[in-house]
Write a protein that holds these residues in place. Structure first.
Motif, PDB file in Angstrom:
ATOM      1  N   LEU A  16      48.302  47.531  51.291  1.00 55.25           N
ATOM      2  CA  LEU A  16      47.607  47.799  50.033  1.00 55.25           C
ATOM      3  C   LEU A  16      47.705  46.587  49.105  1.00 55.25           C
ATOM      4  O   LEU A  16      46.734  46.217  48.439  1.00 55.25           O
ATOM      5  CB  LEU A  16      48.190  49.026  49.349  1.00 55.25           C
ATOM      6  N   TYR A  17      48.869  45.972  49.072  1.00 55.96           N
ATOM      7  CA  TYR A  17      49.046  44.776  48.254  1.00 55.96           C
ATOM      8  C   TYR A  17      48.142  43.648  48.735  1.00 55.96           C
ATOM      9  O   TYR A  17      47.508  42.952  47.927  1.00 55.96           O
ATOM     10  CB  TYR A  17      50.510  44.346  48.288  1.00 55.96           C
ATOM     11  N   GLU A  18      48.048  43.461  50.045  1.00 56.12           N
ATOM     12  CA  GLU A  18      47.195  42.404  50.590  1.00 56.12           C
ATOM     13  C   GLU A  18      45.729  42.668  50.263  1.00 56.12           C
ATOM     14  O   GLU A  18      44.974  41.742  49.947  1.00 56.12           O
ATOM     15  CB  GLU A  18      47.392  42.291  52.104  1.00 56.12           C
ATOM     16  N   MET A  19      45.298  43.919  50.327  1.00 51.15           N
ATOM     17  CA  MET A  19      43.914  44.237  49.976  1.00 51.15           C
ATOM     18  C   MET A  19      43.668  44.064  48.485  1.00 51.15           C
ATOM     19  O   MET A  19      42.592  43.625  48.075  1.00 51.15           O
ATOM     20  CB  MET A  19      43.571  45.669  50.425  1.00 51.15           C
ATOM     21  N   ALA A  20      44.660  44.424  47.658  1.00 56.23           N
ATOM     22  CA  ALA A  20      44.507  44.285  46.212  1.00 56.23           C
ATOM     23  C   ALA A  20      44.227  42.843  45.828  1.00 56.23           C
ATOM     24  O   ALA A  20      43.485  42.582  44.868  1.00 56.23           O
ATOM     25  CB  ALA A  20      45.757  44.802  45.505  1.00 56.23           C
ATOM     26  N   LYS A  21      44.786  41.899  46.561  1.00 58.83           N
ATOM     27  CA  LYS A  21      44.560  40.487  46.263  1.00 58.83           C
ATOM     28  C   LYS A  21      43.141  40.046  46.603  1.00 58.83           C
ATOM     29  O   LYS A  21      42.714  38.966  46.196  1.00 58.83           O
ATOM     30  CB  LYS A  21      45.582  39.630  47.010  1.00 58.83           C
ATOM     31  N   LEU A  22      42.408  40.880  47.332  1.00 52.07           N
ATOM     32  CA  LEU A  22      41.041  40.536  47.729  1.00 52.07           C
ATOM     33  C   LEU A  22      39.981  41.123  46.803  1.00 52.07           C
ATOM     34  O   LEU A  22      38.793  40.854  46.984  1.00 52.07           O
ATOM     35  CB  LEU A  22      40.772  41.036  49.157  1.00 52.07           C
ATOM     36  N   THR A  23      40.373  41.913  45.817  1.00 56.52           N
ATOM     37  CA  THR A  23      39.390  42.649  45.020  1.00 56.52           C
ATOM     38  C   THR A  23      38.598  41.759  44.071  1.00 56.52           C
ATOM     39  O   THR A  23      37.486  42.109  43.681  1.00 56.52           O
ATOM     40  CB  THR A  23      40.059  43.765  44.196  1.00 56.52           C
ATOM     41  N   GLY A  24      39.174  40.652  43.636  1.00 58.91           N
ATOM     42  CA  GLY A  24      38.448  39.753  42.746  1.00 58.91           C
ATOM     43  C   GLY A  24      38.508  40.148  41.285  1.00 58.91           C
ATOM     44  O   GLY A  24      37.744  39.634  40.472  1.00 58.91           O
TER      45      GLY A  24
END
Length: 338
Positions: A16-24
């Motif tokens: 979830l943390y790794e995806m959160a960094k992709l949100t922009g």
């Protein structure tokens, strides 16, 4: 297809943390902050332990999992009742009509009013799909699985439901709407305010936001043109919400001006169309219908795509889907046609 939706656990923190960094940016429900995400997962776990009762401020976090690899590739969230711990603010578009007899003219001024009209509603939000998986209908699976979850736990959710769509974000990661409206009162950039809200809640809005209506004509063009428009990446999500029966009734986000969509919970298509059945032994006949099928309760919730056939009170689904759900014949399943 080897993907399923399941309730998140504490082990999902890192993906979830790794995806959160992709949100922009501008994605309040999925902040790139381990402490905030840990708190969300803890809230979800606590909600799963609670027996049904009075509707309260709860959060459920779902994840999209590749069954073959175990990788988490998407997420979505459900809030049972917003505005309980702190006010749930929105701007609502309104029109003030005034007439001058001497000038023989009628003037119509569009305004933004700060309101808490949506307090007490349930919310579907936090939907994010890993960029590498944006094909094959996985966004649809993520989005609609939330409605099956609601149908299966209807007593936990309010009679009105909302979804906030991220608004226009410029190439610098800023918000033209924020810069033209609230940013003038807070001395914070959009990124700073959005991050602070994600971590600490929006009580600071209540403390500092002016209560008077904002006349849209007095805003810069960049801010005016962003009101009620979704981020380009959210246009498909807006169409899916409209297909479910959500509508934009003039509410916009106080940070980025994105549209807030609302609906009556029991009129959402995937909730109204959800049915339960007993899982039967055997494969569906050729020509069976495509469906989203779910089983389990709260922490054990599972949902996936399936080929299905209805036989009275029973439902047959393909073997792959049954394996993804971990469901045995005789189990209660919920389904809605794809």
């Amino acid at each position: 297809m080897t993907f399923r939706i399941r309730t998140a656990t504490s082990r999902d923190l890192q993906p979830l943390y790794e995806m959160a960094k992709l949100t922009g940016g501008g994605f309040t429900n999925l902040p790139p902050d381990r402490k905030a995400l840990t708190a969300k997962l803890a809230r979800s776990a606590d909600a799963c332990l609670k027996s049904e009762g009075e509707i309260s401020d709860e959060l459920f976090v779902l994840v999209l999992e590749n069954v073959e690899t175990g990788e988490v590739r998407g997420t979505a969230q459900l809030f049972t009742r917003v505005g309980q711990n702190w006010p749930f603010y929105s701007y609502r578009l309104a029109t003030l009509t005034q007439h001058s007899k001497e000038l023989e003219r009628t003037f119509r001024a569009e305004m933004l009013n700060l309101v808490t009209d949506l307090e007490g509603s349930s919310e579907v939000g936090g939907l994010f799909l890993h960029p590498a998986e944006r094909a094959g209908g996985l966004g649809l699976l993520l989005a609609r699985s939330r409605y099956l979850f609601i149908a299966m736990h209807r007593a936990r959710f309010a009679d009105r439901i909302l979804a906030e769509l991220r608004g226009i974000i410029d190439e610098r990661g800023g918000s033209p709407f924020w810069d033209g409206v609230a940013g003038r009162f807070f001395g914070m950039s959009f990124q700073e305010a959005d991050y602070f809200n994600a971590i600490n809640g929006n009580q600071f809005i209540a403390d500092l936001m002016p209560r008077h209506p904002v006349y849209i004509a007095m805003l810069p063009e960049s801010a005016r043109s962003a009101i009620g428009l979704p981020h380009p990446s959210g246009r498909a999500a807006m169409r899916m919400l409209e297909a479910e029966g959500f509508a934009h009734e003039g509410y916009v986000d106080i940070f980025d001006g994105g549209p807030t969509m609302t609906a009556r919970t029991d009129r959402v298509a995937s909730i109204a169309g959800a049915r339960n059945a007993v899982l039967a032994t055997g494969e569906p006949a050729e020509g069976g219908f495509g469906a989203l099928v779910a089983t389990g309760n709260l922490a054990n919730f599972r949902c996936c795509f399936a080929t299905a056939e209805r036989r009275g009170e029973e439902l047959l689904i393909d073997a792959e889907a049954a394996a993804e759900l971990g469901a045995e014949p005789g189990a209660t399943v919920w389904f809605v046609e794809r």
